[in-house]
Design an enzyme around this catalytic site. Sequence first.
Site, PDB file in Angstrom:
ATOM      1  N   ARG A  91      12.345  17.304  36.375  1.00  0.00           N
ATOM      2  CA  ARG A  91      13.071  16.005  37.664  1.00  0.00           C
ATOM      3  C   ARG A  91      14.045  15.943  37.550  1.00  0.00           C
ATOM      4  O   ARG A  91      15.018  15.443  38.184  1.00  0.00           O
ATOM      5  CB  ARG A  91      11.852  14.368  36.952  1.00  0.00           C
ATOM      6  CG  ARG A  91      10.958  15.090  37.584  1.00  0.00           C
ATOM      7  CD  ARG A  91      10.370  15.447  39.235  1.00  0.00           C
ATOM      8  NE  ARG A  91       9.315  15.743  39.380  1.00  0.00           N
ATOM      9  CZ  ARG A  91       8.701  16.536  39.325  1.00  0.00           C
ATOM     10  NH1 ARG A  91       9.148  16.915  40.185  1.00  0.00           N
ATOM     11  NH2 ARG A  91       7.211  17.025  40.262  1.00  0.00           N
ATOM     12  N   GLU A  94      15.532  18.198  39.754  1.00  0.00           N
ATOM     13  CA  GLU A  94      15.675  17.719  40.939  1.00  0.00           C
ATOM     14  C   GLU A  94      15.890  16.530  41.227  1.00  0.00           C
ATOM     15  O   GLU A  94      16.975  16.714  42.277  1.00  0.00           O
ATOM     16  CB  GLU A  94      14.331  17.813  41.433  1.00  0.00           C
ATOM     17  CG  GLU A  94      13.545  16.948  42.384  1.00  0.00           C
ATOM     18  CD  GLU A  94      12.317  16.346  42.574  1.00  0.00           C
ATOM     19  OE1 GLU A  94      11.405  16.759  43.756  1.00  0.00           O
ATOM     20  OE2 GLU A  94      11.572  15.387  41.490  1.00  0.00           O
ATOM     21  N   SER A 117      33.451  14.756  31.332  1.00  0.00           N
ATOM     22  CA  SER A 117      33.156  15.154  30.749  1.00  0.00           C
ATOM     23  C   SER A 117      31.561  15.902  29.541  1.00  0.00           C
ATOM     24  O   SER A 117      31.278  15.051  30.011  1.00  0.00           O
ATOM     25  CB  SER A 117      34.125  15.412  29.737  1.00  0.00           C
ATOM     26  OG  SER A 117      33.980  16.142  28.258  1.00  0.00           O
TER      27      SER A 117
END
Length: 149
Positions: A91, A94, A117
């Site tokens: 997830r 995604e 960073s």
Amino acid sequence: MTDVLTKAQAGARVRAARTRAGLSWAELAEHLGAPLVWTTAALLGQHPMTAEQARLVGKLLELDEEVVTALQDQPYRGSDPALASDPTVYRFHEALSVYGPALKELIHEEFGDGIMSAINFRVDIARRPDPDGDRVVVTFDGKFLDYRW
């Protein structure tokens, strides 16, 4: 002579020992006086711990010296590609696949040409109650690094 314990092997032993000890990741972080997400990542093999931190965890979790030593080793950061199929980890992939380009545009618009960073970086997780079901709040807090010639 025995082989050196890898960070991943040490992390697996830490997970099992934590469960046996009945301690949460938050309790371990509190004992160390370190941030929760950093502590969890370090104990799973993604950061080196100081000798003092490793010894304290070793004592709390009754870990052998082999694990305490491995916790102090410099890691090869990143994750096993097989972990990408875990639903929770997937997830995040995604979400970044969908929102990554928009976040990039917004970072450049707000800060200029550069990156966030992941070394000078903090990450936190929190629960936020919601009438439709509790929400997971993940905060990435990285220093802006501008591109320079």
